[in-house]
Structure formats: C-alpha cells, structure tokens
Design an enzyme around this catalytic site. Structure first.
Site, short mmCIF file in Angstrom:
data_model
loop_
_atom_site.label_atom_id
_atom_site.label_comp_id
_atom_site.label_asym_id
_atom_site.label_seq_id
_atom_site.Cartn_x
_atom_site.Cartn_y
_atom_site.Cartn_z
N GLN A 1 2.40 -6.13 -3.04
CA GLN A 1 2.76 -5.94 -1.54
C GLN A 1 4.12 -5.12 -1.35
O GLN A 1 4.51 -4.21 -1.99
CB GLN A 1 2.66 -7.52 -0.97
CG GLN A 1 1.43 -7.88 -1.10
CD GLN A 1 1.05 -8.85 -2.22
OE1 GLN A 1 1.96 -9.47 -2.83
NE2 GLN A 1 -0.15 -8.68 -2.76
N ASP B 1 1.94 14.86 1.03
CA ASP B 1 0.74 15.89 1.35
C ASP B 1 0.02 15.42 2.50
O ASP B 1 -0.67 16.30 3.22
CB ASP B 1 -0.08 16.20 0.00
CG ASP B 1 -0.67 14.69 -0.18
OD1 ASP B 1 0.03 13.71 -0.61
OD2 ASP B 1 -1.86 14.53 -0.43
N THR C 1 3.22 -12.02 3.18
CA THR C 1 2.25 -12.93 2.38
C THR C 1 3.18 -14.10 1.98
O THR C 1 4.31 -14.30 2.27
CB THR C 1 2.07 -12.03 1.03
OG1 THR C 1 1.24 -12.51 0.38
CG2 THR C 1 3.28 -11.69 0.17
N LYS D 1 2.52 1.99 -5.03
CA LYS D 1 3.09 1.71 -6.24
C LYS D 1 2.42 1.47 -7.60
O LYS D 1 2.88 2.10 -8.45
CB LYS D 1 3.39 -0.02 -6.05
CG LYS D 1 4.36 -0.23 -4.95
CD LYS D 1 4.70 -1.90 -4.68
CE LYS D 1 3.52 -2.64 -4.20
NZ LYS D 1 2.92 -2.17 -3.16
N GLY D 2 0.96 1.52 -7.37
CA GLY D 2 0.12 1.63 -8.63
C GLY D 2 0.13 3.01 -9.34
O GLY D 2 0.34 2.95 -10.45
N ASP E 1 0.71 -1.15 -0.02
CA ASP E 1 0.04 0.15 0.06
C ASP E 1 0.83 1.08 0.09
O ASP E 1 0.42 2.17 0.39
CB ASP E 1 -0.86 -0.01 1.35
CG ASP E 1 -1.90 -1.33 1.48
OD1 ASP E 1 -2.15 -1.71 0.05
OD2 ASP E 1 -2.02 -1.87 2.45
N GLY F 1 -4.00 -4.65 -4.46
CA GLY F 1 -5.03 -3.59 -4.98
C GLY F 1 -4.26 -2.47 -5.18
O GLY F 1 -3.79 -1.85 -4.40
N HIS F 2 -4.18 -1.90 -6.51
CA HIS F 2 -3.22 -0.83 -7.01
C HIS F 2 -4.27 0.19 -7.35
O HIS F 2 -4.91 -0.14 -8.39
CB HIS F 2 -2.40 -1.35 -8.15
CG HIS F 2 -1.12 -2.40 -7.53
ND1 HIS F 2 -0.36 -3.00 -8.27
CD2 HIS F 2 -0.70 -2.38 -6.24
CE1 HIS F 2 0.50 -3.61 -7.37
NE2 HIS F 2 0.17 -3.42 -6.06
N THR G 1 -5.65 -11.57 3.25
CA THR G 1 -6.87 -10.95 2.35
C THR G 1 -8.04 -11.96 2.13
O THR G 1 -8.86 -11.54 1.34
CB THR G 1 -6.35 -10.33 1.13
OG1 THR G 1 -5.52 -11.45 0.31
CG2 THR G 1 -5.17 -9.29 1.27
N ASN H 1 -4.62 -10.42 -4.20
CA ASN H 1 -4.35 -9.94 -2.82
C ASN H 1 -4.01 -8.47 -3.06
O ASN H 1 -4.32 -7.68 -2.16
CB ASN H 1 -3.58 -10.68 -2.00
CG ASN H 1 -2.28 -11.09 -2.69
OD1 ASN H 1 -1.97 -10.75 -4.06
ND2 ASN H 1 -1.19 -11.43 -1.77
N SER I 1 5.36 12.08 -4.65
CA SER I 1 3.78 12.27 -5.15
C SER I 1 3.12 12.96 -3.86
O SER I 1 3.57 12.42 -2.69
CB SER I 1 3.46 10.86 -5.20
OG SER I 1 1.83 10.62 -5.35
N VAL I 2 2.46 13.88 -4.53
CA VAL I 2 1.82 14.92 -3.34
C VAL I 2 0.23 14.76 -3.58
O VAL I 2 -0.28 15.80 -3.34
CB VAL I 2 2.40 16.25 -3.61
CG1 VAL I 2 3.73 16.26 -3.02
CG2 VAL I 2 2.39 16.67 -5.02
N THR J 1 -8.09 -3.90 -1.37
CA THR J 1 -8.87 -5.01 -1.75
C THR J 1 -9.99 -5.50 -0.74
O THR J 1 -10.81 -5.83 -0.99
CB THR J 1 -7.65 -6.09 -1.80
OG1 THR J 1 -6.62 -5.82 -2.49
CG2 THR J 1 -8.18 -7.60 -1.87
#
Ligand code: IMP
Length: 431
Positions: free
Chosen positions: A229, A338, A244, A20-21, A17, A44-45, A134, A42, A419-420, A305
């Site tokens: 993951q 942020d 995992t 990465k997506g 989490d 969720g991006h 998950t 498992n 990333s903001v 997920t």
C-alpha cells in the site's frame, strides 16, 4: 543502493500502486533477503520479467530473483490458502522456492471468517461509510490482532490451543455476522477446514524473522524491507478512515519484521509521476473525467488485486512532502514517467487552498477537508517525446528532467531511480 550489511526500506508515498513491485524487483538483485512487513493479500505487486507478468499478493517480489530469501514478517496478516495458491503457482511457473520462503511465527493468520466479515461489513455499510476495501479480510484480521483475539502462525503447532483461539475469534465474528443478517454458512466451515489443513505445511516454513534478519545484517548480508500500500493509506498518517488497517510507513518496517529501527540505513520512497487512488476517499488532485479516462488507459490503471479502475490525478507534492517527512525518505524512485510522454503541459500541486481561504503546504489531518480544498497548481511544460527507451538520465528530454528536478525540490528527497516502462530494463539509475 544498499552496501553489504545494509538495510533499505521501500515504501509507497501515495495511495498504493506506485510501482513498488518493480522497484523491489530491481533492487532485490543487490540484496540477500527481502521481507514484507505489513498488509496481506490486499496488495498486488506487478512485476514483468521478459514477456511474463507476475502479480504477487503476499510473497515478496524478490522471489523472482534466483536464490534470494523472502520473508513475511510478523506485521503481516497471512491468508494461508491464498498464500499457498500463490506459492504453488510460482512453483508451477518454474520458480525454485526450496528454502527460500520464510514466514514469521508471530505473523497473524487471516482466516476465512475475516474475509467474509470484511465483505459483509462493506456491503452493509451506508454509502458514506464505505471504505472500498479489497474484500480480502484485512480490517477484521487486524481488529482481531489489536483485540488480542488473533491466531498466530505459532499457534498452529498446538492443535488444542489453536482450536480454542479460533473458536473464540470465530464465534465473535459470527455473532456480528448474525447481527448484520448474514449468518455463517457451510461454505465458511469448509473454507476454515481447508485453511487449517494447510497449517502443518505453513509451519514447515515458519521462522523467527527478526532473529534471522538481525543475524544476517550482523553477518554483512543486506536486506530490503518491502512495504505494501502507501503512505496515504497508513492507519495513522493516511487519509483516515479511508485507509488500510496497518501502518504502511517506514517505521513499521522495524516493528513488522522484528529488527531494531537503528538497523535501517535508507528509505526509498516510490512515487508515481502522477497520482492514483482506488477505493473510497478523497483525491485532491483528481483529473477532469476525460483526462482521467485517458491516463487510466495509458497507464493501465486498474487494481492488480481487484481489477477496479483507479482514479487518476496530477502529482501532489503536498502529499509527497508529507510522505518524505513521515518516512524519513533518503531517496525517491519515480515510476511511470513514460505515461506522461504525450502531454503538452503538466500540473503539479504545490499547496492547498483550504475551505477557509488559507493556503497551506502542509498535508491536513482533517480528511474531509481534502474533498473541499482547491489544489494550488504550478504548470510545467511537457516533453512530448517517448522516454521508454531511455536508460541514462542525461538522455531524457530536458523538460522531463526539469519535471524530475521539481519533484525533488518540492519533496526534499533526491531522485535515485526513474522507471519508464514495465520491463526490468526500463529503469534509469540516477547518480
Ligand atoms: P483494505 O486494505 O482491503 O482494508 O482496503 C482499505 C483501503 O486501502 C481501500 O481504499 C483499498 O482500495 C486500499 N488498498 C488496500 N490495498 C491496496 C493496494 O495494494 N493498492 C491500492 N490500494 C489499496
């Protein structure tokens, strides 16, 4: 980012989490092929494109860029039914998928009995033994792979062999389900029929991903290998057994796609500017309850997920250093800076005071000690200014830059992206 012909791995450095997506989505624009190398549904991006939100579980986030080829490597455990649900949902939302998705012939099939087994095993485990999975069947599918009972995509081409292999693996799991007092049901048989009826369709997408990736790289095309993951959930290097069932770290990108490790040129580690964890297991830098609830709300920290609330804590540089070492990071992508905009001061864990009083900067192998140790914190001033609209490093508040500098010093890896916010445009390239 990648030069043409280059191969980059994007890997999570915490408990998943990390965002990465979004980073894969941004980097995908500059590459030709994106491949997933481990895990399954498992993951969720979450990716935001304009006003639209996409949550991808199995198909690489690169799919949201026109024309990019997306592969699921042999290291993945593929839930056929869920895969096609995701595939069809993307198509319904206007994404052209023709010729763009490939699945390794060597990938393991995650079948409905794996999912049932995962859920029954979790619910019948004693509280102290629960992993907080998950419930997607990941552990049982990898157990079958390691036990050499797994069914692979290539087996779908031979109905007799398929039936035999499914029978062996399914009977074994059903025996275990009986022992746990939860016998196989008609629903399981229906789900099996439904999953296997999609076999032909899946075979239509099957590919030799290692061969394809190697040929592409030789041809001067560039490749992004997308991890799911994070490092602390890696089967070997994470907080075992609260992990995992696959190797999430960068070296697995070679094994999980079928390229040689020397093909990998760079490894970008994604770290959230703070830490989160979902599922069971220790989180050494956990916030006090009020702060936990506050950051969870600000950061929208609920599992993509399962919707479960994520536990939140301060940035843990002991873990991030461990991730830098294990993954051989060449750069960092820091996400969700942020979310910390309103804090007047921030803490960063720089070492751990162990239960015996010793102080270490080294991530311990003994997972249980992580619940007993005290993090040694360093306090840094907050920036108390919005960063969501900043697009250049030099325009970030001074204290925000100092925070990033400290992350860089503590991990030994240079910050390359910040990333903001959730939008594609809310990303600051560094250097
Ligand atoms: P499993 O992968 O479903 O077997 O779950 C094992 C552990 O990994 C649990 O603590 C899950 O919450 C965690 N986990 C699995 N996938 C993810 C993910 O994509 N993000 C965060 N945690 C995950």
């Amino acid at each position: 980012m990648s030069k043409r012909g280059a191969c980059t791995v994007v890997v999570g450095c915490q408990w998943g989490d990390e965002g990465k997506g979004k980073i894969v989505d941004v980097l995908a624009e500059t590459v030709d092929i994106v491949a997933r190398y481990q895990g399954g549904a498992n993951a969720g991006h979450t990716v935001h494109v304009g006003e639209a939100e996409f949550i991808l579980h199995q198909i690489p986030s690169g799919i949201l860029h026109d024309g990019k080829r997306c592969l699921l490597g042999n290291g993945v455990v593929l839930d056929i039914r869920q895969f096609f649900e995701e595939y069809d949902a993307l198509r319904e939302r206007g994404i052209d998928l023709d010729g763009r998705v490939g699945v390794s012939y060597r990938a393991q099939l995650l079948l409905p009995y794996h999912r049932l087994m995962d859920q029954v095993a979790e619910s019948s485990a004693a509280a102290s033994d629960k992993i907080g999975t998950t419930g997607r069947g990941i552990g049982p599918a990898y157990e079958d792979k390691a036990g050499r009972r797994g069914v692979r995509v290539v087996d779908l081409a031979n109905p007799q062999r398929l039936a035999k292999r499914v029978d062996v693996a399914k009977s074994r799991i059903c025996e275990r389900l009986d022992e746990l007092g939860s016998g196989a049901t008609d629903a399981l048989d229906r789900a099996m029929d439904e999953a296997l009826s999609l076999g032909e369709r899946l075979l239509g997408l099957a590919a030799d991903t290692g061969w394809e990736l190697t040929a592409a790289l030789k041809d001067g095309r560039s490749v992004l290998l997308e991890g799911a993951q994070g490092t602390a959930l890696d089967l070997d290097h994470g907080t075992y057994p609260f992990v995992t069932s696959s190797n999430t770290t960068a070296a697995a990108a070679a094994t999980g796609t079928g390229i040689g490790p020397t093909a990998i040129g760079s490894v970008i580690g994604v770290v959230k500017a703070y830490t989160t964890r979902v599922g069971e297991g220790p989180l050494p830098t956990a916030f006090e309850p009020d702060m936990d609830a506050h950051i969870r709300e600000l950061g929208g920290e609920f599992g993509a997920t399962t919707g479960r609330p994520r536990r939140c804590g301060w940035f843990d540089s002991v873990l991030a250093r461990h991730a830098a070492q294990v993954n051989g990071l060449t750069g960092l992508a820091v996400t969700k800076l942020d979310v910390l905009d309103t804090l007047s001061e921030l803490q960063v864990a720089v070492a751990y005071r162990m239960p015996d009083g010793s102080v270490t900067e080294h991530f311990p192998a003994d997972t249980w000690s992580l619940s007993e140790l005290e993090p040694v914190y360093e306090t840094l001033p907050g920036w108390e200014a919005p960063t969501g609209g900043v697009t250049r490093l030099e325009d970030l508040p001074r204290n925000a830059r100092a925070y990033l500098d400290r992350m860089e010093e503590l991990t030994g890896a240079p910050v390359q992206w910040v990333s903001v916010g959730t939008r594609r445009s809310q990303i600051i390239p560094v250097g």
